[in-house]
Design an enzyme around this catalytic site. Sequence first.
Site, mmCIF file in Angstrom:
data_model
loop_
_atom_site.group_PDB
_atom_site.id
_atom_site.type_symbol
_atom_site.label_atom_id
_atom_site.label_comp_id
_atom_site.label_asym_id
_atom_site.label_seq_id
_atom_site.Cartn_x
_atom_site.Cartn_y
_atom_site.Cartn_z
ATOM 1 N N PHE A 35 0.864 -1.187 0.000
ATOM 2 C CA PHE A 35 0.000 0.000 0.000
ATOM 3 C C PHE A 35 0.903 1.240 0.000
ATOM 4 O O PHE A 35 1.864 1.313 0.757
ATOM 5 C CB PHE A 35 -0.865 -0.004 1.267
ATOM 6 C CG PHE A 35 -2.154 0.749 1.144
ATOM 7 C CD1 PHE A 35 -3.350 0.080 0.930
ATOM 8 C CD2 PHE A 35 -2.169 2.131 1.242
ATOM 9 C CE1 PHE A 35 -4.545 0.766 0.829
ATOM 10 C CE2 PHE A 35 -3.360 2.833 1.145
ATOM 11 C CZ PHE A 35 -4.556 2.147 0.942
ATOM 12 N N ALA A 69 -0.043 -1.970 5.827
ATOM 13 C CA ALA A 69 0.627 -1.881 7.123
ATOM 14 C C ALA A 69 -0.054 -2.755 8.181
ATOM 15 O O ALA A 69 0.594 -3.249 9.101
ATOM 16 C CB ALA A 69 0.653 -0.425 7.585
ATOM 17 N N PHE A 70 -1.360 -2.939 8.040
ATOM 18 C CA PHE A 70 -2.087 -3.751 9.018
ATOM 19 C C PHE A 70 -1.549 -5.182 9.061
ATOM 20 O O PHE A 70 -1.605 -5.850 10.106
ATOM 21 C CB PHE A 70 -3.581 -3.757 8.644
ATOM 22 C CG PHE A 70 -4.468 -4.393 9.668
ATOM 23 C CD1 PHE A 70 -4.845 -3.698 10.809
ATOM 24 C CD2 PHE A 70 -4.934 -5.689 9.497
ATOM 25 C CE1 PHE A 70 -5.658 -4.282 11.753
ATOM 26 C CE2 PHE A 70 -5.754 -6.277 10.440
ATOM 27 C CZ PHE A 70 -6.112 -5.577 11.572
ATOM 28 N N GLU A 71 -1.029 -5.678 7.942
ATOM 29 C CA GLU A 71 -0.525 -7.057 7.855
ATOM 30 C C GLU A 71 0.922 -7.190 8.325
ATOM 31 O O GLU A 71 1.451 -8.310 8.412
ATOM 32 C CB GLU A 71 -0.641 -7.580 6.409
ATOM 33 C CG GLU A 71 -2.051 -7.973 5.983
ATOM 34 C CD GLU A 71 -2.976 -6.804 5.723
ATOM 35 O OE1 GLU A 71 -2.505 -5.755 5.217
ATOM 36 O OE2 GLU A 71 -4.174 -6.907 6.055
ATOM 37 N N ALA A 93 3.688 2.867 4.937
ATOM 38 C CA ALA A 93 3.326 4.291 4.886
ATOM 39 C C ALA A 93 1.823 4.387 5.067
ATOM 40 O O ALA A 93 1.062 3.910 4.219
ATOM 41 C CB ALA A 93 3.746 4.891 3.550
ATOM 42 N N VAL A 94 1.413 4.945 6.194
ATOM 43 C CA VAL A 94 -0.007 5.156 6.441
ATOM 44 C C VAL A 94 -0.249 6.663 6.319
ATOM 45 O O VAL A 94 0.303 7.456 7.085
ATOM 46 C CB VAL A 94 -0.434 4.631 7.828
ATOM 47 C CG1 VAL A 94 -1.956 4.631 7.931
ATOM 48 C CG2 VAL A 94 0.094 3.216 8.055
ATOM 49 N N ILE A 95 -1.049 7.015 5.321
ATOM 50 C CA ILE A 95 -1.259 8.437 4.998
ATOM 51 C C ILE A 95 -2.719 8.778 5.262
ATOM 52 O O ILE A 95 -3.625 8.103 4.748
ATOM 53 C CB ILE A 95 -0.867 8.713 3.536
ATOM 54 C CG1 ILE A 95 0.612 8.338 3.321
ATOM 55 C CG2 ILE A 95 -1.118 10.169 3.176
ATOM 56 C CD1 ILE A 95 1.090 8.382 1.887
ATOM 57 N N THR A 99 -9.043 9.402 5.196
ATOM 58 C CA THR A 99 -9.659 8.091 5.466
ATOM 59 C C THR A 99 -9.725 7.798 6.972
ATOM 60 O O THR A 99 -8.725 7.953 7.676
ATOM 61 C CB THR A 99 -8.882 6.939 4.764
ATOM 62 O OG1 THR A 99 -9.354 5.703 5.297
ATOM 63 C CG2 THR A 99 -7.395 7.025 4.983
ATOM 64 N N HIS A 101 -9.832 5.077 8.191
ATOM 65 C CA HIS A 101 -9.026 3.877 8.333
ATOM 66 C C HIS A 101 -7.689 4.175 9.023
ATOM 67 O O HIS A 101 -7.107 3.305 9.665
ATOM 68 C CB HIS A 101 -8.734 3.354 6.915
ATOM 69 C CG HIS A 101 -8.952 1.907 6.733
ATOM 70 N ND1 HIS A 101 -10.076 1.261 7.137
ATOM 71 C CD2 HIS A 101 -8.180 0.952 6.156
ATOM 72 C CE1 HIS A 101 -9.989 -0.007 6.821
ATOM 73 N NE2 HIS A 101 -8.837 -0.223 6.236
HETATM 74 N N1 INI Z 1 -2.512 0.423 4.466
HETATM 75 C C1 INI Z 1 -1.356 1.123 4.453
HETATM 76 O O1 INI Z 1 -0.260 0.521 4.493
HETATM 77 N N2 INI Z 1 -1.388 2.490 4.418
HETATM 78 C C2 INI Z 1 -2.565 3.186 4.403
HETATM 79 O O2 INI Z 1 -2.509 4.446 4.357
HETATM 80 C C3 INI Z 1 -3.791 2.467 4.408
HETATM 81 N N3 INI Z 1 -5.050 3.185 4.376
HETATM 82 O O3 INI Z 1 -5.057 4.423 4.377
HETATM 83 O O4 INI Z 1 -6.121 2.584 4.364
HETATM 84 C C4 INI Z 1 -3.729 1.050 4.432
HETATM 85 N N4 INI Z 1 -4.851 0.304 4.429
HETATM 86 C C5 INI Z 1 -4.850 -1.133 4.129
HETATM 87 C C6 INI Z 1 -4.606 -1.979 5.360
HETATM 88 O O5 INI Z 1 -3.262 -1.873 5.800
HETATM 89 C C7 INI Z 1 -4.879 -3.464 5.073
HETATM 90 O O6 INI Z 1 -4.008 -3.927 4.079
HETATM 91 C C8 INI Z 1 -6.309 -3.745 4.651
HETATM 92 O O7 INI Z 1 -7.237 -3.179 5.556
HETATM 93 C C9 INI Z 1 -6.554 -5.290 4.603
HETATM 94 O O8 INI Z 1 -6.414 -5.858 5.905
#
Ligand code: INI
Length: 173
Positions: A35, A69-71, A93-95, A99, A101
């Site tokens: 991501f 990043a969640f994984e 990178a979480v931007i 969102t 999220h």
């Molecule tokens: N994952 C990221 O690595 N960066 C982000 O900014 C992001 N946003 O903004 O949603 C993001 N989402 C995906 C998340 O990490 C998971 O891959 C997804 O939810 C599946 O579990």
Amino acid sequence: MSNPTNRGKGDLPVKELNLALPAAARKVGVVAARFNHFITEQLVEGALDALARNGVDGDQVLLAWVPGAFELPLAAERMLSCTDCDAVIALGAVIRGGTPHFDFVAGECARGLSRVALDSAKPVILGVLTTDTIEQAMERAGGEDGNKGFDAAMAALHMLGLLDRLNPSGQEP
Ligand code: INI
């Protein structure tokens, strides 16, 4: 590598474990989120550059990509439990970008990585950018604020060096 020193701090001489790199070649895992890949590819490049500059060979580095990043925490856990990696550098990178999220992904990623580090007693490095804008992320991924991937790799090496000294055998470092 420098040795612990007895250095005066005011009236109290203390034994200080200096920042040091590990004595022996170590295996390092890198887990990176796809991501925002245009940012995370730069972080990976920075991390590999830091490892190479500090004598880590390519065959001592294991790189794995995850969706986001969640994984990262689960991939870091597997890398430590199923390979001979001594440390893991997690890059993402979480931007925010509007969102909702953002807080979930960034918070759970950091919490999970911290848990993996404590459960494994091995260095798991948080090299995940959390920024409001893409521009801020670019500044930290090889732009004017440096490369946080490089910094994360240096943190991994320094933690390996420190843990070499604070070893479970209880020997004096
Ligand atoms: N994952 C990221 O690595 N960066 C982000 O900014 C992001 N946003 O903004 O949603 C993001 N989402 C995906 C998340 O990490 C998971 O891959 C997804 O939810 C599946 O579990």
